[in-house]
Design an enzyme around this catalytic site. Structure first.
Site, mmCIF file in Angstrom:
data_model
loop_
_atom_site.group_PDB
_atom_site.id
_atom_site.type_symbol
_atom_site.label_atom_id
_atom_site.label_comp_id
_atom_site.label_asym_id
_atom_site.label_seq_id
_atom_site.Cartn_x
_atom_site.Cartn_y
_atom_site.Cartn_z
ATOM 1 N N LYS A 188 0.866 -1.176 0.000
ATOM 2 C CA LYS A 188 0.000 0.000 0.000
ATOM 3 C C LYS A 188 0.903 1.226 0.000
ATOM 4 C CE LYS A 188 -3.587 0.245 -0.031
ATOM 5 N NZ LYS A 188 -4.567 0.467 -1.095
ATOM 6 N N HIS A 315 -10.008 -7.272 -4.628
ATOM 7 C CA HIS A 315 -9.786 -6.185 -3.664
ATOM 8 C C HIS A 315 -10.207 -6.601 -2.263
ATOM 9 C CE1 HIS A 315 -11.750 -2.568 -1.669
ATOM 10 N NE2 HIS A 315 -10.488 -2.191 -1.762
HETATM 11 O O1 GKR Z 1 -7.105 -0.380 4.119
HETATM 12 O O2 GKR Z 1 -5.899 1.398 3.853
HETATM 13 C C1 GKR Z 1 -6.573 0.484 3.411
HETATM 14 C C2 GKR Z 1 -6.730 0.312 1.939
HETATM 15 O O3 GKR Z 1 -6.187 1.411 1.260
HETATM 16 C C3 GKR Z 1 -8.168 0.119 1.538
HETATM 17 O O4 GKR Z 1 -8.947 1.130 2.095
HETATM 18 C C4 GKR Z 1 -8.370 0.073 0.053
HETATM 19 O O5 GKR Z 1 -9.734 0.023 -0.215
HETATM 20 O O6 GKR Z 1 -7.149 -1.985 0.108
HETATM 21 C C5 GKR Z 1 -7.841 -1.128 -0.629
HETATM 22 C C6 GKR Z 1 -7.263 -0.912 -1.998
HETATM 23 O O7 GKR Z 1 -6.732 -1.824 -2.566
HETATM 24 O O8 GKR Z 1 -7.383 0.193 -2.542
HETATM 25 MG MG MG Z 2 -6.444 -0.811 -4.405
#
Ligand code: GKR
Ligand code: MG
Length: 418
Positions: A188, A315
């Site tokens: 991420k 996702h």
């Molecule tokens: O949990 O911080 C997080 C992710 O950024 C999530 O909110 C996203 O929806 O995992 C997700 C993604 O792949 O964009």
């Molecule tokens: Mg994503």
């Protein structure tokens, strides 16, 4: 069995909260609790189907409205159940994506109940499995060592430690591999300036040669920056996820990107598919049954992607075991879902609402549960405890930016940032 046995008697909607580490993303940082909703769809004969969805008071209210709508309907009439909920929400919820969150959660509970009535698994109801183990990717996050002491709450650490640079990310990936055997890795991103995240991906490539790697900055970059990062990571990434906002922006990046572009942000409803295909904006779609209309619609979405040569992945948001079971069943039933799926489960599994045993992340994969329906059983004590946690927390919605600002008041919520 008579038709009366399969009528829906009640839909019980229970909001819960569970512990979440301080995971960083392009919008801020995860709060100490994540919100979710658990559904129990009770049939006339006492059979109970389970569902799980994202939390927050707005979504809980919509699920409560759905609960009024579905009483008396036949659980096998799943298409009509979804249509009735959709119609009931339309006057107040104009976005089809938003309505999809509600219809999807109920559809999963219907399928779980159907499977229990028939003594068959949900993947059997979806046409049978093409794989009996579903591979998942390690979901790596930049993170703080723990939640700071704030608003009278004490500081809370965890056993993952801090990860704020390439060495920290590689260490976290090693822990993920040791604990769960993951064979592919997603970072991420969108947290630090792009060159630092490029360095982290190169460090991962060096530490795990030949393993599929992905980077997802959740639209933190402009088209120009996205093109730069894509060039720099040529040969490193399996795919680059949501570097920049909008279908048009992604299409611009795709023109020069050496690797496929993936999304769970710009194509999130059926009406987005046509422009995305026309503009060649994405090469991989991250499906998510939680908002695409449920498990059967996800199966249909996979066929659309197949027709247009779009690859598939999956996702995830912070979730617990009912969602993991549903994700595993649908992934096992889709032939062209042949990349590893995302899951936040390692970050949250300690607080699960399902009885342990049916789900295990081992060698980077989850074996498809074999029991009837989703194959998982609700732990009622855990549900009660997590519901109490939700009530005591007073939280109404996820707010990554607000939490970051409470810790770092100068933090600016800005996308794209670089
Ligand atoms: O949990 O911080 C997080 C992710 O950024 C999530 O909110 C996203 O929806 O995992 C997700 C993604 O792949 O964009
Ligand atoms: Mg994503």
């Amino acid at each position: 069995m008579t038709a009366t046995d399969s009528r829906i008697r009640e839909l019980i909607v229970t909001p819960i909260a569970f512990r979440d580490p301080p995971l960083l993303n392009s919008s801020g940082v995860h709060e100490h609790l994540a919100l979710r909703v658990i559904l129990q769809l009770v049939l006339a004969d006492g059979t109970v189907g389970l569902g799980e969805s994202t939390g927050g008071d707005v979504r809980v209210e919509r699920l409560r409205a759905a609960a009024q709508t579905v009483v008396g309907m036949d659980v096998f009439d799943t298409t009509a159940v979804s249509a009735a909920i959709d119609a009931a929400l339309q006057p107040t919820v104009p976005s089809s994506h938003e309505r999809g969150w509600t219809t999807s959660a109920v559809e999963v509970a219907c399928l779980d109940a159907q499977g229990k009535l028939l003594g068959r698994s949900v993947s059997d109801l979806l046409g049978g499995t093409v794989r009996d183990r579903v591979p998942f990717a390690a979901y790596l996050f930049y993170k703080w060592a723990g939640h700071p002491a704030l608003d009278g709450n004490p500081a809370v650490g965890d056993d993952w430690g801090e990860a704020l640079d390439p060495a920290g990310i590689v260490e976290q990936a090693r822990l993920m591999q040791q604990r769960y055997g993951f064979r592919s890795f997603k970072l991420k991103g969108g947290v630090f300036p792009p060159d630092e995240e490029i360095a982290a991906m190169r460090a991962l490539a060096e530490a795990f040669p030949g393993r599929p790697l992905r980077l997802d900055p959740n639209t933190a970059w402009t088209v120009k920056t996205s093109r730069y990062v894509a060039r720099e990571l040529d040969g490193v990434l399996e795919y680059l996820e949501d570097p920049t906002p909008t279908i048009a922006g992604m299409a611009e990046v795709a023109k020069t990107s050496p690797m496929p572009l993936a999304t769970n942000m710009c194509v999130i409803a059926w009406e987005h598919l046509r422009p995305a295909v026309e503009q060649n904006a994405i090469q991989v779609l991250l499906t998510d049954h939680h908002y695409w209309g449920g498990l059967r619609r996800t199966r249909e979405l996979a066929a659309v992607c197949e027709a247009f040569g779009i690859g598939l992945s999956m996702h995830s948001n912070s979730h617990l075991g009912i969602s993991l079971a549903a994700m595993t069943h649908v992934a096992a039933a889709i032939p062209n879902l042949d990349t590893s799926c995302d899951t936040h489960y390692p970050w949250n599994s300690a607080d699960d609402v399902v009885v342990p045993g049916a789900l295990e992340l081992r060698d980077g994969a989850v074996r498809v549960p074999t029991g009837p329906g989703l194959g998982v059983e609700l732990d009622h004590d855990a549900l009660e405890r997590l519901h109490r946690l939700y009530l005591d927390s007073g939280m109404k919605a996820r707010d990554d930016t607000g939490y970051m600002r409470r810790v770092h008041p100068e933090y600016e919520g800005k996308l794209p940032r670089w």
